[in-house]
Each structure stands twice: as structure tokens, then as C-alpha cells.
Design an enzyme around this catalytic site. Sequence first.
Site, mmCIF file in Angstrom:
data_model
loop_
_atom_site.group_PDB
_atom_site.id
_atom_site.type_symbol
_atom_site.label_atom_id
_atom_site.label_comp_id
_atom_site.label_asym_id
_atom_site.label_seq_id
_atom_site.Cartn_x
_atom_site.Cartn_y
_atom_site.Cartn_z
ATOM 1 N N CYS A 71 0.844 -1.189 0.000
ATOM 2 C CA CYS A 71 0.000 0.000 0.000
ATOM 3 C C CYS A 71 0.883 1.244 0.000
ATOM 4 O O CYS A 71 1.826 1.331 0.783
ATOM 5 C CB CYS A 71 -0.883 -0.031 1.240
ATOM 6 S SG CYS A 71 -1.806 1.463 1.495
ATOM 7 N N CYS A 77 -1.033 5.916 7.106
ATOM 8 C CA CYS A 77 -2.337 5.422 7.544
ATOM 9 C C CYS A 77 -2.225 4.769 8.923
ATOM 10 O O CYS A 77 -1.256 4.075 9.220
ATOM 11 C CB CYS A 77 -2.846 4.419 6.520
ATOM 12 S SG CYS A 77 -4.380 3.613 6.987
ATOM 13 N N CYS A 80 -2.424 0.021 9.359
ATOM 14 C CA CYS A 80 -1.377 -1.008 9.381
ATOM 15 C C CYS A 80 -0.153 -0.495 10.129
ATOM 16 O O CYS A 80 0.184 0.671 10.029
ATOM 17 C CB CYS A 80 -0.936 -1.364 7.959
ATOM 18 S SG CYS A 80 -2.181 -2.258 7.028
ATOM 19 N N CYS A 163 -7.789 -0.008 0.004
ATOM 20 C CA CYS A 163 -7.009 -0.568 1.099
ATOM 21 C C CYS A 163 -6.671 -2.018 0.749
ATOM 22 O O CYS A 163 -7.562 -2.780 0.381
ATOM 23 C CB CYS A 163 -7.849 -0.503 2.373
ATOM 24 S SG CYS A 163 -7.198 -1.482 3.729
ATOM 25 N N GLN A 286 -17.097 -10.687 13.183
ATOM 26 C CA GLN A 286 -15.639 -10.760 13.076
ATOM 27 C C GLN A 286 -15.196 -10.301 11.687
ATOM 28 O O GLN A 286 -15.801 -10.679 10.694
ATOM 29 C CB GLN A 286 -15.172 -12.195 13.313
ATOM 30 C CG GLN A 286 -15.451 -12.688 14.732
ATOM 31 C CD GLN A 286 -14.459 -12.149 15.746
ATOM 32 O OE1 GLN A 286 -13.509 -11.461 15.387
ATOM 33 N NE2 GLN A 286 -14.689 -12.445 17.009
ATOM 34 N N TYR A 315 -18.716 -13.874 27.542
ATOM 35 C CA TYR A 315 -18.371 -12.787 26.612
ATOM 36 C C TYR A 315 -18.679 -13.277 25.187
ATOM 37 O O TYR A 315 -17.807 -13.314 24.326
ATOM 38 C CB TYR A 315 -16.899 -12.377 26.705
ATOM 39 C CG TYR A 315 -16.394 -12.091 28.098
ATOM 40 C CD1 TYR A 315 -16.517 -10.813 28.647
ATOM 41 C CD2 TYR A 315 -15.786 -13.086 28.858
ATOM 42 C CE1 TYR A 315 -16.043 -10.539 29.924
ATOM 43 C CE2 TYR A 315 -15.317 -12.825 30.140
ATOM 44 C CZ TYR A 315 -15.445 -11.544 30.668
ATOM 45 O OH TYR A 315 -14.972 -11.292 31.925
ATOM 46 N N GLU A 336 -23.358 -12.049 27.599
ATOM 47 C CA GLU A 336 -22.817 -10.903 26.863
ATOM 48 C C GLU A 336 -23.467 -9.625 27.373
ATOM 49 O O GLU A 336 -24.648 -9.599 27.705
ATOM 50 C CB GLU A 336 -23.108 -11.123 25.367
ATOM 51 C CG GLU A 336 -23.055 -9.896 24.478
ATOM 52 C CD GLU A 336 -21.677 -9.253 24.392
ATOM 53 O OE1 GLU A 336 -20.671 -9.977 24.293
ATOM 54 O OE2 GLU A 336 -21.630 -8.005 24.433
ATOM 55 N N ASP A 392 -14.023 -15.396 26.024
ATOM 56 C CA ASP A 392 -13.424 -14.590 24.945
ATOM 57 C C ASP A 392 -13.584 -13.119 25.324
ATOM 58 O O ASP A 392 -14.362 -12.390 24.718
ATOM 59 C CB ASP A 392 -14.143 -14.907 23.620
ATOM 60 C CG ASP A 392 -13.535 -14.183 22.419
ATOM 61 O OD1 ASP A 392 -12.494 -13.520 22.577
ATOM 62 O OD2 ASP A 392 -14.117 -14.285 21.320
ATOM 63 N N CYS A 419 -7.590 -11.530 22.915
ATOM 64 C CA CYS A 419 -7.031 -10.593 21.928
ATOM 65 C C CYS A 419 -5.885 -9.801 22.552
ATOM 66 O O CYS A 419 -5.335 -8.917 21.931
ATOM 67 C CB CYS A 419 -8.119 -9.658 21.398
ATOM 68 S SG CYS A 419 -8.997 -8.783 22.690
HETATM 69 N N1 SAH Z 1 -16.865 -14.332 20.708
HETATM 70 C C1 SAH Z 1 -17.564 -13.119 20.381
HETATM 71 C C2 SAH Z 1 -16.716 -11.875 20.504
HETATM 72 C C3 SAH Z 1 -16.156 -11.603 21.832
HETATM 73 S S1 SAH Z 1 -15.425 -10.024 21.937
HETATM 74 C C4 SAH Z 1 -18.062 -13.184 18.955
HETATM 75 O O1 SAH Z 1 -17.472 -13.858 18.150
HETATM 76 O O2 SAH Z 1 -19.011 -12.482 18.662
HETATM 77 C C5 SAH Z 1 -15.737 -9.638 23.625
HETATM 78 C C6 SAH Z 1 -17.191 -9.417 23.948
HETATM 79 O O3 SAH Z 1 -17.313 -9.163 25.347
HETATM 80 C C7 SAH Z 1 -17.831 -8.231 23.254
HETATM 81 O O4 SAH Z 1 -18.955 -8.669 22.561
HETATM 82 C C8 SAH Z 1 -18.201 -7.272 24.407
HETATM 83 O O5 SAH Z 1 -19.402 -6.579 24.164
HETATM 84 C C9 SAH Z 1 -18.349 -8.224 25.564
HETATM 85 N N2 SAH Z 1 -18.153 -7.685 26.921
HETATM 86 C C10 SAH Z 1 -17.335 -6.686 27.314
HETATM 87 N N3 SAH Z 1 -17.357 -6.549 28.651
HETATM 88 C C11 SAH Z 1 -18.222 -7.485 29.140
HETATM 89 C C12 SAH Z 1 -18.677 -7.851 30.450
HETATM 90 N N4 SAH Z 1 -18.220 -7.223 31.534
HETATM 91 N N5 SAH Z 1 -19.546 -8.856 30.554
HETATM 92 C C13 SAH Z 1 -19.993 -9.527 29.467
HETATM 93 N N6 SAH Z 1 -19.608 -9.214 28.200
HETATM 94 C C14 SAH Z 1 -18.740 -8.217 28.039
#
Ligand code: SAH
Length: 464
Positions: A71, A77, A80, A163, A286, A315, A336, A392, A419
Site C-alpha cells: 500500500c 495510515c 497497518c 485498502c 468478526q 463474553y 454478553e 473470549d 485478543c
Molecule cells: N466471541 C464473540 C466476541 C467476543 S469479543 C463473537 O465472536 O461475537 C468480547 C465481547 O465481550 C464483546 O462482545 C463485548 O461486548 C463483551 N463484553 C465486554 N465486557 C463485558 C462484560 N463485563 N460482561 C460480558 N460481556 C462483556
Amino acid sequence: MKKNDLVTVTIEDIGVNGEGIGKVDGYTLFIKDAVIGDVVEAKLMKAKKNYGYARLMRIMKPSEYRVEPKCVVARQCGGCQIQAMSYERQLEFKNQKVKNNLTRIGGIPEELIDQIMEPICGMEEPYRYRNKAQFPIGRDKNGKLVAGFYAGRTHQIIPCSDCVLGVEVNQKILDIILVYMEKYGIEPYDEEQHKGLVRHVLIRYGFTTDEIMVCLVVNGRKIPHAETLTKELGKISGMTSITMSVNMEKTNVIMGKEIVTLWGQSYITDYIGDVKYQISPLSFYQVNPVQTRNLYGTALEYAGLHGEETVWDVYCGIGTISLFLAQKAGWVYGVEIVPQAIEDAKRNAEINGIHNAEFYVGKAEEVLPEFYENYAKENPGRQARADVIVVDPPRKGCEKAVLETMARMKPRRIVYVSCDSATLARDVKWLRENGYELERGKAVDMFPMTGHVETVVLMSRVEK
Ligand code: SAH
């Protein structure tokens, strides 16, 4: 060392965000865009006592890992960070970053790490992997209409309608929109004046369905000559949804809450593995579907399900992992915090005919402990158990209350998707002190060309 000093530095290390690190007389310099192995001339921009930030001025001797970025605006930018580093070296950097965090923060012996960590999962084609792009629209210095990306840490638009992380059709779509705006004198939004109409263009592409979504984020309730625009955009093969998002607030938040369909339907469809998803302009989804499949496939493998298990997906977002797990489990609970995500999760369960998943809205650190306590009240002498718990969490990792409740629920396995490997390492340390051992792990490169890396680990219960 002081500001504006020019120095020659050999880059010996890579920082957490992919920046080059070198030393001059024991003084550490962080240099964005410098690649490990480079010898560069750099200018000190910000001097602290023991370290400073310098700007790459000239490459005196390029590293063997340096490549020409695909790029032309890779450096300006903000998207990246490491396009100038060969992809192989990027993978090594990310794998090492995860291992370092697990040893340094997690206190896990290096021998154990080397023994259990599987090779990092990279992409065969590390470009054009993103299914989503949000382009701000504005004017350049000469007053020309442009679409592009913000420069790092500012809101200056770097013109770029192609991009290399996004799909090729983005450019065609943006061209049509800019030509239409020019023709009808439609103004881009000006943040300072809070005037003008078109703020952002959101484009989504279903990799498995080739369906395209375009959403114009506007500071107004009406798009003049909308039919002319939608007619042009509608000619693009795969165009499925054209919408407008009303955002009349003075805010950095890109999307407005109100969505109006201008053409076609209000959502597109895509698949991850066998699971089908309906994606609206406001849905979370995603951005790298190929690597999401690999990451969640690994999580599913680590979960080791046989069909009868009770599983928690904490999560859970829109339930991507929950629905993956539900195909192999007895019952799945998802938790969530975002209510709309849970609505999406429920709808996604329904359109896939999945009936063994149940979702809770709320904070994980409240929902999970409450579930545990209520269960004990309602079932005297018994305890809520889970066979497998998948987490997650966002970058900050799991709250203590989540970890504690997990330990009480005594799942055989905990699968941790992360992450941010620094907070993962912190939580792995706690779990190792509370009845679990690290058994498997793998880094997955979800975001090639950036400093980010995802990790999934399996922790197994040691005590009975
Ligand atoms: N596995 C999910 C993505 C997870 S990302 C998927 O593929 O869709 C992390 C997630 O945690 C987000 O959706 C965010 O909104 C949520 N989150 C953040 N803080 C939180 C909390 N205290 N309790 C529950 N969920 C939460």
C-alpha cells in the site's frame, strides 16, 4: 539526548505494537516503521529520561526482513503498523510476543511453553482479508472530495479507496459515491463545523456468499437523489443491501442508531463454517472470517466435546462461538453485555435451527456468580457445574469474579480466547494457582499487517 537530535540506530528488537527498538549509548529508542535488523537514521521526537520516541528519517541499511509495502500510504495510515516487515517475520514476532507474555507475566516455565504451544496459525494470503471497511469522506487540501482512512491518532483523512486489507470492490463503490456527490454537489461532513451530509461509508462483504452491503452514514435524514445513487450501486454484482445510518450527533462514534433501507434488504448473510449469520449495519461480526473459522475451530477442538456437555460461552458477542459449540454440546449458555448482540445471537440460533443455546444479557462478573448462587439456593446441597467454559473477553481480560466463579464451577476444561496475551497471561497465572494447568495453546493471526494477535489456550483441571 534531546528533541530533534539526529541519530543512527541499529534496530535490535520489536515493541509490542510492532515498532522498531534500538539503543544509542544505552538510551532506548522506539521507532515506528523501523524493522528489526534495519540500520536507520532517526530524529528524536519525544525524549523521556531513559527512553524516547524517534521518527524514521532514512533507511541506511535495510533489514533482511524488510519488504516493500503493497500500500502506498502504509506509513501514514493508522490502520497497518508492520506492512514493511515480511509476513514470515510478522508471524514469528507475534508468536514470540505471546510466548514472552506467558513466561514473563504468566510465570510459566519456558520449557512448558515450548512444549505445549502449537505453531502460529498464519494466513496463506495475508492481504484482502477484511470483510468490513469504514471510510471517512471529506475534502483534501485542494478541496477535492476524498475517501480514505484516518492517519494514526488524528482525524486527518489519508486518501485511499483501495485498502489492500479490504476487498477490491470497495474502490468501485467509493468511486460511484464520490462521482455522485460531485455531480449533485453533496457535501461531505465537516467535523469542526458540524456541517455537510456524508460522514462515512460502511461496506461489508460476505466472503462465502459474495453479498455486498453499503451503508452511508449521514448527518441528516434524507439523501438527495438517492435513487440515482442506489441505481448505480445496484448494478454491482452481489449488491444486496443499501442503507443509510442517521448520525446527527457531534461525536466520534461512526454509526448512528437509526438505519433506513434505501435499496434491497437491510442485511447480508454470511457463513462461518456451517453456521449462517445475518449481518446488519450495526451488528458486530468478526472482520476476518477465514481466521475466525480457524480460531473458533481450535477453540472447539480444545473444548473436546462429545455431545452431552454443559458449556458456557462467556463474553459471547453475537454467539459465534456458542453456535459453533452448540453443534457438539448438550446445552450452551452464552453471556454478553451488549443487548443487541444477544438479539443477534438469538436470531442466529433460530435461523440455524439451534435449540440448545440460551443467552443472558449482563455483565459476566455479575451473571455468572448470580447463576451459581441461585442454583445453590434452588437445588439445596448441589452446585452449578459446567463441563467446559469458554471465555473470549475484551482486552482487559476476565474480571476476578468471573475467574473465581469458574474455579467454583469446576469445569474439566477452560478454553480461553484472547485478543491481548498480556491479560491472558495474568489470568492463566491465577487459574494455574487455582486448580488448572495450561495444556495446549496456539496464536492465530487474525490481523496480518497490524501488531495484533489472537491466542487460544486450553486449561485442564488438575484437582478433582
Ligand atoms: N466471541 C464473540 C466476541 C467476543 S469479543 C463473537 O465472536 O461475537 C468480547 C465481547 O465481550 C464483546 O462482545 C463485548 O461486548 C463483551 N463484553 C465486554 N465486557 C463485558 C462484560 N463485563 N460482561 C460480558 N460481556 C462483556
